[in-house]
Structure formats: structure tokens, C-alpha cells
Motif scaffolding. Structure first.
Motif, short mmCIF file in Angstrom:
data_model
loop_
_atom_site.label_atom_id
_atom_site.label_comp_id
_atom_site.label_asym_id
_atom_site.label_seq_id
_atom_site.Cartn_x
_atom_site.Cartn_y
_atom_site.Cartn_z
N VAL A 164 0.91 -1.05 0.12
CA VAL A 164 0.03 -0.04 0.03
C VAL A 164 0.96 1.45 -0.03
N ALA A 165 2.23 1.28 0.38
CA ALA A 165 3.04 2.50 0.28
C ALA A 165 4.73 1.59 0.19
N ALA A 166 5.27 2.69 -0.66
CA ALA A 166 6.58 2.27 -1.02
C ALA A 166 7.46 3.43 -1.28
N GLN A 167 8.50 3.75 -0.45
CA GLN A 167 9.20 5.15 -0.55
C GLN A 167 10.66 4.56 -0.08
N GLN A 168 11.75 5.25 -1.15
CA GLN A 168 13.17 5.54 -0.64
C GLN A 168 13.46 6.04 0.57
N ALA A 169 13.89 5.39 1.73
CA ALA A 169 14.45 6.08 2.73
C ALA A 169 15.92 6.68 2.28
N SER A 175 11.46 1.78 2.44
CA SER A 175 10.54 1.49 3.43
C SER A 175 9.17 1.10 2.85
N VAL A 176 8.76 -0.18 3.05
CA VAL A 176 7.41 -0.69 2.38
C VAL A 176 6.51 -1.00 3.27
N THR A 177 5.12 -0.81 2.92
CA THR A 177 4.19 -1.00 3.99
C THR A 177 3.17 -1.83 3.51
N VAL A 178 2.98 -2.93 3.71
CA VAL A 178 2.15 -4.18 3.31
C VAL A 178 0.93 -4.41 4.11
#
Length: 428
Positions: A164-169, A175-178
Motif C-alpha cells: 500500500v506504500a513504498a518510498q526510498q528512505a 520502506s515498504v508498507t504491506v
């Protein structure tokens, strides 16, 4: 005596006269008699003819030689200009792409993709939820540190696992939200639905930007695939494709070109359960007027009959569509019957043409809701359609790919009026 003298004189006159013309001159009336030509004249004419013949051949050779030189020069110009034109074409293409790639992360010329890290995180969360005491090794392909789990293996399972969300830290670090719908055992050992749960995972990537990493694709072949494969940098001759090529047995397939190391993924911790993302309200739509479902409304009548034919296969579908619209009923028909439950359009609320068909070519956008029945159950569906008038009736001109937004819409906004959906806790 006199007679003899006369004869002598006659002989003398005959000898002094010009010789008589040959008899062949008699035939000159029909053909030209051959005439004697002096030897000198004949030689001059033959010499002139040879000179003319020689001069003509020399001129043709000169012309051909000039043409050959011209063609040769043109060919050499093309040979020399070919690489130059190719160089300028490559330089022009690179300069035209430079503005588009100058702002990209990592300076590798490609935008890092979240597809690889997201897929890895989904697999990791699914394995984590299914693992338990004694099966911790199932997590090693994702998380390399040793862990000790206390729950029974198989006490939980996940379905509908999706990012539901993925961004480059950081570069190469995501950082991936599943989200995962979880079923868990209760005290009696029965599996029960526990709703949606959300987990955040840190994923480190080694690979090219297409895999979520930062390795320059043009230098990928120079990067060792593993520490064991590292060594002194090869010389240009060794790194060239020609130098690396080895003899192939007859009939064998050629070795694939080197493409650099395979992408590597590693989780940096165990999954962290987090709150569900905040809900939001959609922006304003263009359908500001609710027309209801009156049977006397020609728009409602057209839409109702069209959707009935489209969803149930009952009725003539083409009768309700405009020429040029290619649409066919769903096969096999998924529903047994339909009932229109709502119609909204983009006309003013006080429009007075709702019960009459306006002039041909009038266009209207509608958003309709329909209740479709199958197996004794009713299911609500929504359709955005564009209608036009022709020959005194409304027709469906197109299926809109999405509802039409209002020109002054501001986009989705956070919905703070209600509580965010909480992840249900497991029952002990």
C-alpha cells in the motif's frame, strides 16, 4: 601516194586524240561507275577515318573516367561521413535526453523502481505470518539474523497480501508498507478472520535502478556478482566481448551477454505492525444534479434498458448506442435482472429539459447506480456514461473510463470525521 599520206595523217590524228571512254559509261544511267582514285587521296581519307575513330574512343574514355572518379569520390564521402553522422545522431539523442535524466536519483539515468522491493516485502510478510517456533529458518531468505519465535507455526496465515506504500528512505533502501488479511486460530484451534493488518518493512537493495538499486546499468557488468567473485579489475582487452568469447562446440548456443549482478534484497528487521493508512474523500465530481429514477425521464429509460441488455443479455443492445460505439453484452451474462437505483448528471439542477429530448447533438454526462441480481443476491454497480441525442432520442455515446471530475475539484482530502480503520487484535 596521196592516199598513203592521207592515211598516215589520219593515223596521227587518231593517236593524238584522247582515248575513247570505256563502254561501261553506258551503264552510268543505272549505277555509279567506279572511278579511279589516286593512291595519295585514298591514303588521306583512310587516315582521316582512323583519326576520327580514334578521337571518338578517346572522348568516350575521358567521359567514363570522369564519371568513375565522381562516383568514387561520392562513395568515399559517404564512407567518411557515415561514422560522423552516427556520432552526431548519438550526441543529439543524448543531449535531448539529458534534461529528462539530469534530475533522476542516483545519476544512473533511470528512475529507481519500487516493484522489486514491494514484491520482496510481500513475500517476507507472508512467510513471517506463517512461521513459528521451530520454523524460523523459513525467514532466512528474507532476514539473515537469527530469531526465536514463540508462537506455533501455522497459527496465522495471510491472504490478499498487497503493498500500500513504498518510498526510498535512502538510495537503494526502501520502506515498504504491506497490507494482509489475516486468519488466526482461536483458543479452540479454529481459524477465524482477523481482518486487515498492516506491516512496515525495511528493504535494502543491491542492483540496477530497475530493481530498486543504484548500480549504473552501463557499469553493471564490471561489478562482481558476489564478494567471492571480486578480484583485480580486468583490462580493456579482457573486458571486451571479443576477448571474453571462447570457442563454442559445434551446434551449441552462444553464451549470453553479461548483464551484471542479479538483484539482491534483504530485510533489515522483523516486520513492524502499523496503523492503517488514513482514509480520504474523493474530489468533487461533475454530476451535481440528482435526477432520480423516474420512468418518464428519457435519460433514465435509455440508461436502464442499455444496462439491462449489457449485464443480462436481454434486449437489443445496439438499439441504445450511438453509431461508432463498439460494445457487446457481457458473455456469459453475469446477472439475471437489473434495477436502476440512481441517476446523476452534469446539468444544472433547474434544467427544464429533463423530461424532453433536446435537439440532436446534445451531450450529457451521467453517473448511474444499478442493482444487479444473481443467485438471489443483489449487488450494486456504478457506471459513468456519456449520452448524446440523435433522431429525437438519447443514446449511449461512450463508456467513460472514470467519472468526470468537477473543473474546480481539489483532489482527495483526508477524512477526519471518522476513526481510521483499526487492525483487529488477535484473541488470546
Amino acid at each position: 601516194m596521196k592516199r598513203g599520206l592521207r592515211l598516215a595523217n589520219k593515223k596521227q590524228k587518231t593517236t593524238e586524240q584522247a582515248p575513247p571512254k570505256p563502254k561501261a559509261t553506258r551503264t552510268s544511267r543505272y549505277a555509279t561507275a567506279p572511278q579511279a582514285v589516286p593512291a595519295e587521296a585514298t591514303g588521306e581519307e583512310e587516315t582521316d577515318e582512323l583519326d576520327e575513330a580514334a578521337t571518338g574512343w578517346q572522348q568516350t574514355t575521358v567521359k567514363m573516367a570522369g564519371l568513375t572518379r565522381l562516383v568514387t569520390v561520392a562513395v568515399w564521402i559517404m564512407v567518411v561521413a557515415g561514422p560522423l553522422l552516427g556520432f552526431f545522431a548519438v550526441a543529439l539523442a543524448g543531449s535531448s535526453q539529458a534534461p529528462a535524466t539530469s534530475g533522476k536519483q542516483g545519476g544512473t539515468g533511470s528512475v529507481p523502481s519500487a516493484t522489486g522491493p514491494s514484491g520482496f516485502a510481500e513475500l517476507y510478510v507472508a512467510a513471517y505470518l506463517a512461521a513459528g517456533e521451530g520454523t524460523e529458518e523459513e525467514l532466512l531468505p528474507y532476514y539473515s539474523e537469527p530469531v526465536t519465535l514463540a508462537n506455533d507455526p501455522g497459527s496465522r496465515s495471510a491472504s490478499n497480501v498487497v503493498t500500500v506504500a513504498a518510498q526510498q528512505a535512502e538510495k537503494g533502501y526502501w520502506s515498504v508498507t504491506v497490507a494482509a488479511r489475516i486468519s488466526a486460530k482461536d483458543k479452540a484451534g479454529k481459524m477465524k478472520d482477523r481482518g486487515m493488518h498492516y506491516y512496515r518493512v525495511g528493504v535494502q537493495v543491491s542492483g540496477t535502478p530497475e530493481a530498486g538499486g543504484t548500480i549504473d546499468p552501463s557499469k553493471a557488468a564490471e561489478v562482481p556478482a558476489s564478494p567471492a567473485a571480486s578480484g583485480p579489475a580486468p583490462s580493456p582487452a579482457q573486458s571486451s566481448p571479443a576477448a571474453q568469447a571462447s570457442p563454442q562446440p559445434s551446434g551449441s548456443a552462444p553464451a549470453p551477454a553479461p548483464r551484471g549482478p542479479a538483484a539482491l534484497y534483504a530485510a533489515t528487521s522483523l516486520p513492524a505492525e502499523v496503523n492503517a493508512p488514513a482514509s480520504a474523500q474523493h474530489g468533487d465530481l461533475a454530476y451535481g444534479s440528482d435526477r432520480g429514477v423516474s420512468a418518464d425521464n428519457p435519460v433514465t429509460d435509455t440508461v436502464s434498458r442499455f444496462l439491462a441488455a449489457y449485464l443480462t443479455g436481454q434486449g437489443e443492445l445496439n438499439r441504445y448506442v450511438s453509431p461508432g460505439l463498439q460494445v457487446a453484452a457481457i458473455t456469459p451474462a453475469p446477472y439475471e435482472s437489473t434495477l436502476l437505483t440512481g441517476v446523476r448528471d452534469d446539468q444544472a439542477a433547474d434544467s427544464d429539459d429533463t423530461d424532453a429530448v433536446p435537439e440532436d447533438g446534445t451531450q450529457r454526462h451521467v453517473l448511474v447506480s444499478v442493482s444487479a441480481t444473481t443467485g438471489g443476491q443483489d449487488y450494486l454497480l456504478g457506471y459513468a456514461l456519456t449520452l448524446t441525442t440523435r433522431d429525437g432520442r438519447w443514446e449511449v455515446a461512450s463508456f467513460d473510463t472514470a467519472p468526470v471530475l468537477s473543473p474546480d475539484q481539489t483532489g482527495p482530502v483526508a477524512d477526519n470525521t471518522g476513526d481510521a480503520p483499526d487492525a483487529s487484535s488477535d484473541e488470546s
